[in-house]
Design an enzyme around this catalytic site. Structure first.
Site, short mmCIF file in Angstrom:
data_model
loop_
_atom_site.label_atom_id
_atom_site.label_comp_id
_atom_site.label_asym_id
_atom_site.label_seq_id
_atom_site.Cartn_x
_atom_site.Cartn_y
_atom_site.Cartn_z
N GLN A 101 0.86 -1.20 0.00
CA GLN A 101 0.00 0.00 0.00
C GLN A 101 0.89 1.24 0.00
OE1 GLN A 101 -3.58 -0.65 2.86
NE2 GLN A 101 -1.95 -2.01 3.57
N HIS A 119 -1.26 1.46 -4.28
CA HIS A 119 -1.61 2.88 -4.21
C HIS A 119 -0.66 3.74 -5.01
CE1 HIS A 119 -3.81 1.98 -0.16
NE2 HIS A 119 -4.53 1.68 -1.21
N CYS A 127 -0.04 15.24 -14.98
CA CYS A 127 -0.99 16.34 -15.12
C CYS A 127 -2.37 15.74 -15.33
CB CYS A 127 -0.60 17.20 -16.32
SG CYS A 127 -1.74 18.59 -16.55
N CYS A 147 2.93 21.53 -14.73
CA CYS A 147 3.06 20.94 -16.07
C CYS A 147 3.40 22.07 -17.04
CB CYS A 147 1.72 20.31 -16.45
SG CYS A 147 1.67 19.65 -18.11
N GLY A 186 2.75 -4.45 9.05
CA GLY A 186 2.70 -2.99 9.24
C GLY A 186 1.51 -2.33 8.61
N SER A 188 -2.78 -1.36 9.34
CA SER A 188 -3.93 -1.41 10.26
C SER A 188 -5.10 -2.11 9.57
CB SER A 188 -4.34 0.02 10.63
OG SER A 188 -4.69 0.73 9.43
N ASN A 212 3.11 -6.85 13.47
CA ASN A 212 2.65 -5.49 13.77
C ASN A 212 3.07 -5.15 15.19
OD1 ASN A 212 0.98 -3.10 14.17
ND2 ASN A 212 -0.15 -3.77 12.36
N ALA A 231 8.68 -4.27 12.67
CA ALA A 231 8.83 -5.04 11.43
C ALA A 231 10.30 -5.37 11.17
CB ALA A 231 8.25 -4.24 10.26
N1 APR Z 1 6.67 -2.23 12.87
C1 APR Z 1 5.51 -2.91 12.66
N2 APR Z 1 4.29 -2.29 12.62
C2 APR Z 1 4.25 -0.96 12.79
C3 APR Z 1 5.43 -0.19 13.01
C4 APR Z 1 6.68 -0.89 13.04
N3 APR Z 1 7.84 -0.25 13.26
N4 APR Z 1 5.06 1.12 13.16
C5 APR Z 1 3.72 1.16 13.01
N5 APR Z 1 3.24 -0.08 12.81
C6 APR Z 1 1.85 -0.47 12.57
C7 APR Z 1 0.80 0.32 13.30
O1 APR Z 1 0.55 -0.27 14.58
C8 APR Z 1 -0.42 0.19 12.38
O2 APR Z 1 -1.16 -0.99 12.68
O3 APR Z 1 1.60 -0.26 11.19
C9 APR Z 1 0.22 0.04 10.99
C10 APR Z 1 0.11 1.28 10.15
O4 APR Z 1 -1.26 1.50 9.88
P1 APR Z 1 -1.69 2.81 9.05
O5 APR Z 1 -0.97 3.99 9.58
O6 APR Z 1 -3.18 2.80 9.00
O7 APR Z 1 -1.09 2.57 7.60
P2 APR Z 1 -1.68 1.64 6.46
O8 APR Z 1 -2.35 0.43 7.03
O9 APR Z 1 -0.59 1.40 5.47
O10 APR Z 1 -2.79 2.59 5.77
C11 APR Z 1 -3.40 2.11 4.58
O11 APR Z 1 -4.41 4.29 4.30
O12 APR Z 1 -4.26 6.56 4.38
C12 APR Z 1 -4.23 5.48 3.53
O13 APR Z 1 -3.19 5.39 1.44
C13 APR Z 1 -2.92 5.35 2.81
O14 APR Z 1 -1.79 3.34 2.09
C14 APR Z 1 -2.39 3.99 3.20
C15 APR Z 1 -3.64 3.26 3.67
#
Ligand code: APR
Length: 250
Positions: A101, A119, A127, A147, A186, A188, A212, A231
Site C-alpha cells: 500500500q 496505491h 498532469c 506541467c 505494518g 492497520s 505489527n 517489522a
Molecule cells: N513495525 C511494525 N508495525 C508498525 C510499526 C513498526 N515499526 N510502526 C507502526 N506499525 C503499525 C501500526 O501499529 C499500524 O497498525 O503499522 C500500521 C500502520 O497502519 P496505518 O498507519 O493505517 O497505515 P496503512 O495500514 O498502510 O494505511 C493504509 O491508508 O491513508 C491510507 O493510502 C494510505 O496506504 C495507506 C492506507
C-alpha cells in the site's frame, strides 16, 4: 516469540506461493511516519481535506503543503531491515510477490522485484488535465510543481476517491486466491480494498502471519500467527530462521 518465529519460518519454507501485504508500518523505521498511529500523518492533516482527489482538484496548492512534507521524508528514506529481509526471502525463492500500500519505492530499493503497488508510486507526477508525466526529480525545484500546460501536477499515487490501478487490483486478488501463506506487515488493514486481501487468502486456506507493533482487527479473527513487535526486528529474525532451516529454492 522464538517458537512463533520458528513456526512462521516452517510455514514459509513449506509454502509454494507466499505473498506479503505491507503497509506504512514497514517504513516507519526508515523515518516515514505511518498514518494512524499517535504521531501518524493523519494526526496532522485531515485526510478529508488533504488526501481526496476532490480536495486536490479544488485546492492543489493546499494539498501540496502536505505532499511536500511527505516528499521531503520519502526522498531521503532508505530501506530498513524489513524491506531488505523481504528482498532476501524473494531472492531465496521463499517470497513470490509483495503487495504494498506504500508509495515510497523502498521494497524495490530493498531488492524486491515482484512488487505490486496498490496505491501507486510517488516517483512520478502527472498532469490530470493534459496527461503529461514527469519524474519527481525533474520538478523538485518547483513548488508546487507545474506541467508545461501551466496546471499543478499530481503525484502518481492513489488519492481517496480514485480507483486502484486495475492490474494491481486484479493481480493481487488472483494471487490471494491461491496463496498458501500471507505475511501481513505494518498495516492497520482499515482501508479497502487492500484490507480484503487477507480475507480472500484466508478463505482459500492460506496461513496468515501478521507482523505489527499492536493488534489489529485481523489479529483475533483471521491471523494464525501474530508476531508482535517492530517489522525490522521480526522480519530480520524470520529471515535468519528461514536461512537456518531452509535452503535456496531453485
Ligand atoms: N513495525 C511494525 N508495525 C508498525 C510499526 C513498526 N515499526 N510502526 C507502526 N506499525 C503499525 C501500526 O501499529 C499500524 O497498525 O503499522 C500500521 C500502520 O497502519 P496505518 O498507519 O493505517 O497505515 P496503512 O495500514 O498502510 O494505511 C493504509 O491508508 O491513508 C491510507 O493510502 C494510505 O496506504 C495507506 C492506507
Amino acid at each position: 516469540m522464538e517458537n512463533l518465529i520458528a513456526e512462521a519460518a516452517d510455514i514459509i519454507i513449506n509454502s509454494n506461493l507466499t505473498l506479503a501485504l505491507t503497509g506504512a508500518g514497514i517504513s516507519v523505521e526508515s523515518g516515514i511516519p505511518d498514518f494512524r498511529s499517535a504521531e501518524g500523518l493523519w494526526s496532522k492533516y485531515d485526510p478529508a481535506e488533504y488526501a481526496t482527489i476532490e480536495a486536490f482538484r479544488a485546492n492543489p496548492e493546499k494539498v501540496w503543503n502536505m505532499l511536500r512534507e511527505m516528499d521531503a521524508v520519502v526522498s531521503g528514506a532508505k530501506p530498513n531491515k524489513a524491506h531488505l529481509g523481504l528482498g532476501e526471502l524473494e531472492k531465496m525463492g521463499y517470497l513470490h510477490f509483495i503487495i504494498t500500500q506504500n508509495i515510497d519505492n523502498l521494497h524495490q530499493e530493498g531488492g524486491a522485484k515482484n512488487v505490486i503497488e496498490y496505491h501507486g508510486n510517488s516517483r512520478t507526477l502527472s498532469c490530470i488535465w493534459c496527461g503529461k508525466r514527469y519524474g519527481v526529480e525533474e520538478k523538485r525545484d518547483q513548488f508546487p510543481p507545474r506541467c508545461e500546460c501551466g496546471k499543478i501536477l499530481k503525484p502518481d499515487v492513489v488519492f481517496f476517491g480514485e480507483p486502484i490501478p486495475a492490474d494491481a487490483l486484479n493481480r493481487s486478488f488472483q494471487l490471494a486466491s491461491s496463496a498458501e501463506a500471507l505475511l501481513v506487515i505494518g498495516t492497520s488493514a482499515v482501508v479497502s480494498p487492500a484490507n480484503t486481501i487477507p480475507t480472500v487468502a484466508k478463505q482459500n486456506n492460506a496461513t496468515i502471519i501478521e507482523i505489527n507493533m499492536e493488534k489489529t482487527h485481523l489479529t483475533d479473527s483471521i491471523t494464525d500467527i501474530f508476531l508482535q513487535g517492530s517489522a525490522g526486528e521480526i522480519v530480520d529474525a524470520l529471515v535468519r530462521e528461514v536461512k537456518r532451516k531452509g535452503s535456496f529454492r531453485p
